[in-house]
Scaffold this motif. Sequence first.
Motif, PDB file in Angstrom:
ATOM      1  N   GLU A  55      13.345   2.142   1.008  1.00  0.00           N
ATOM      2  CA  GLU A  55      14.003   0.932   0.708  1.00  0.00           C
ATOM      3  C   GLU A  55      13.386   0.393  -1.058  1.00  0.00           C
ATOM      4  O   GLU A  55      14.206  -0.363  -1.772  1.00  0.00           O
ATOM      5  CB  GLU A  55      14.643  -1.027   1.199  1.00  0.00           C
ATOM      6  CG  GLU A  55      15.088  -1.608   1.023  1.00  0.00           C
ATOM      7  CD  GLU A  55      15.351  -2.502   2.507  1.00  0.00           C
ATOM      8  OE1 GLU A  55      15.532  -3.731   1.634  1.00  0.00           O
ATOM      9  OE2 GLU A  55      14.596  -3.266   2.557  1.00  0.00           O
ATOM     10  N   ASP A  56      11.660  -0.354  -1.082  1.00  0.00           N
ATOM     11  CA  ASP A  56      11.378  -1.083  -2.104  1.00  0.00           C
ATOM     12  C   ASP A  56      11.384   0.347  -2.627  1.00  0.00           C
ATOM     13  O   ASP A  56      11.409   0.415  -4.145  1.00  0.00           O
ATOM     14  CB  ASP A  56      10.291  -1.227  -1.620  1.00  0.00           C
ATOM     15  CG  ASP A  56       9.801  -2.707  -0.698  1.00  0.00           C
ATOM     16  OD1 ASP A  56      11.106  -3.061  -1.076  1.00  0.00           O
ATOM     17  OD2 ASP A  56       8.433  -2.603  -0.471  1.00  0.00           O
ATOM     18  N   ASP A  63       1.221  -1.379   0.070  1.00  0.00           N
ATOM     19  CA  ASP A  63       0.030  -0.383  -0.287  1.00  0.00           C
ATOM     20  C   ASP A  63       1.103   1.849  -0.058  1.00  0.00           C
ATOM     21  O   ASP A  63       1.692   1.086   0.679  1.00  0.00           O
ATOM     22  CB  ASP A  63      -1.128   0.260   1.140  1.00  0.00           C
ATOM     23  CG  ASP A  63      -2.112  -0.791   1.398  1.00  0.00           C
ATOM     24  OD1 ASP A  63      -2.032  -1.564  -0.229  1.00  0.00           O
ATOM     25  OD2 ASP A  63      -2.840  -1.218   2.337  1.00  0.00           O
ATOM     26  N   ALA A  64       0.496   2.357  -0.229  1.00  0.00           N
ATOM     27  CA  ALA A  64       1.906   3.582  -0.844  1.00  0.00           C
ATOM     28  C   ALA A  64       1.628   4.111   0.443  1.00  0.00           C
ATOM     29  O   ALA A  64       2.950   4.463   0.889  1.00  0.00           O
ATOM     30  CB  ALA A  64       0.461   5.133  -1.809  1.00  0.00           C
ATOM     31  N   LEU A  65       0.230   4.009   1.586  1.00  0.00           N
ATOM     32  CA  LEU A  65       0.844   4.831   2.792  1.00  0.00           C
ATOM     33  C   LEU A  65       2.511   3.654   3.739  1.00  0.00           C
ATOM     34  O   LEU A  65       2.585   4.329   4.708  1.00  0.00           O
ATOM     35  CB  LEU A  65      -0.722   4.519   3.358  1.00  0.00           C
ATOM     36  CG  LEU A  65      -1.925   5.533   3.335  1.00  0.00           C
ATOM     37  CD1 LEU A  65      -2.938   5.163   3.940  1.00  0.00           C
ATOM     38  CD2 LEU A  65      -0.973   7.015   3.228  1.00  0.00           C
ATOM     39  N   ASP A  66       2.292   2.887   2.978  1.00  0.00           N
ATOM     40  CA  ASP A  66       3.271   1.708   3.929  1.00  0.00           C
ATOM     41  C   ASP A  66       3.991   1.456   3.543  1.00  0.00           C
ATOM     42  O   ASP A  66       4.856   1.147   3.745  1.00  0.00           O
ATOM     43  CB  ASP A  66       2.714   0.541   4.297  1.00  0.00           C
ATOM     44  CG  ASP A  66       1.177   0.661   5.465  1.00  0.00           C
ATOM     45  OD1 ASP A  66       1.566   1.444   6.452  1.00  0.00           O
ATOM     46  OD2 ASP A  66       0.618  -0.028   5.293  1.00  0.00           O
ATOM     47  N   ILE A  80      -2.722  -0.350  -8.961  1.00  0.00           N
ATOM     48  CA  ILE A  80      -2.936  -0.434  -7.030  1.00  0.00           C
ATOM     49  C   ILE A  80      -1.269  -0.811  -6.549  1.00  0.00           C
ATOM     50  O   ILE A  80      -1.421  -1.598  -6.722  1.00  0.00           O
ATOM     51  CB  ILE A  80      -4.179  -0.708  -7.593  1.00  0.00           C
ATOM     52  CG1 ILE A  80      -5.099   0.193  -7.691  1.00  0.00           C
ATOM     53  CG2 ILE A  80      -4.288  -0.742  -5.652  1.00  0.00           C
ATOM     54  CD1 ILE A  80      -6.161  -0.454  -7.526  1.00  0.00           C
ATOM     55  N   ARG A  81      -0.731  -0.578  -5.456  1.00  0.00           N
ATOM     56  CA  ARG A  81      -0.388  -0.942  -5.067  1.00  0.00           C
ATOM     57  C   ARG A  81       1.588  -1.257  -4.832  1.00  0.00           C
ATOM     58  O   ARG A  81       1.881  -2.302  -4.606  1.00  0.00           O
ATOM     59  CB  ARG A  81      -0.731  -1.974  -3.715  1.00  0.00           C
ATOM     60  CG  ARG A  81      -2.147  -1.579  -3.464  1.00  0.00           C
ATOM     61  CD  ARG A  81      -2.379  -3.638  -2.615  1.00  0.00           C
ATOM     62  NE  ARG A  81      -1.822  -3.606  -1.301  1.00  0.00           N
ATOM     63  CZ  ARG A  81      -0.904  -4.670  -1.936  1.00  0.00           C
ATOM     64  NH1 ARG A  81      -0.603  -5.510  -2.451  1.00  0.00           N
ATOM     65  NH2 ARG A  81      -0.151  -4.704  -0.124  1.00  0.00           N
ATOM     66  N   THR A  93       4.714   2.078 -10.792  1.00  0.00           N
ATOM     67  CA  THR A  93       4.473   2.720 -11.628  1.00  0.00           C
ATOM     68  C   THR A  93       4.823   4.269 -11.820  1.00  0.00           C
ATOM     69  O   THR A  93       5.093   4.724 -13.339  1.00  0.00           O
ATOM     70  CB  THR A  93       3.099   3.230 -10.784  1.00  0.00           C
ATOM     71  OG1 THR A  93       2.129   2.528 -10.636  1.00  0.00           O
ATOM     72  CG2 THR A  93       1.992   4.401 -12.163  1.00  0.00           C
ATOM     73  N   ALA A  94       5.580   4.394 -10.962  1.00  0.00           N
ATOM     74  CA  ALA A  94       6.794   6.149 -11.033  1.00  0.00           C
ATOM     75  C   ALA A  94       7.753   5.763 -11.538  1.00  0.00           C
ATOM     76  O   ALA A  94       8.669   6.274 -13.243  1.00  0.00           O
ATOM     77  CB  ALA A  94       6.956   6.375 -10.261  1.00  0.00           C
TER      78      ALA A  94
END
Length: 257
Positions: free
Chosen positions: A107-108, A100-103, A157-158, A163-164
């Motif tokens: 590192e990832d 999730d984008a919030l978490d 999503i997620r 995506t970037a």
Amino acid sequence: MSRNPFDLEGRIALVTGANTGIGQGIALALAKAGSDVVIVARSDPSETRSLVEAEGVRSHVIKADLSSIEPCARIVEETVETFGKLDILVNNAGIIRREDALDFSEEDWDAVMDVNLKVLFFLSQAAARHMTGWTSQNGERGKIVNIASMLTFQGGIRVPSYTASKSGVGGLTKLMANEWAAKGINVNAIAPGYIATNNTAALQADETRNRQILERIPEGRWGDPADIGGAAVFLSSKAANYVQGHILAVDGGWLAR
């Protein structure tokens, strides 16, 4: 001299992440079109090498970890030392991290951006430095083919860093085309849709998700790595000499839906 504009005989192609899946499909398609192939992979690419050489062309394997730009110059240098030139670069290597984008962790974020975007640029730069000298001498055009994604056009999503990075691949493809077209290099990208590979095996096995995916694809089937290979042959060939900065969706109609 061949009258077939898709003939790649005598050309030297370098494909990253070519040990399996889409990369293997591209390497094989280029070999079928007559190109010798340099296979760049972190893990054992012996299956790809056997398939390539069965087409009667030469191959060369370069083991490299593309998590950093360290091997970029060496990869190009070894290719030129082995075959005398480099005509085609296919930037296929890539990774994905899901959260999730919030978490999502730094590192990832960095891991994905380094492989999918930073290495793609600096390997292209190293290849282009060779190609600009080579193409001016023999009148041939260099070809760089980047592997983008449906998420070059969509948000997903997620997968924020994926995506970037793939959005960045689309932008870099256009920038490099703008700068290098006049130097004898074509730069384009392929955006694969849902392709049946080991990376998508879990999605194919999920009955509900598989049905949802197929319902969205006008073609009504998963793509095959050979479908991406065919697009790579086109963009690597003389038939695409006037194609610049284009992102070719090979998606069975997914984006048209």
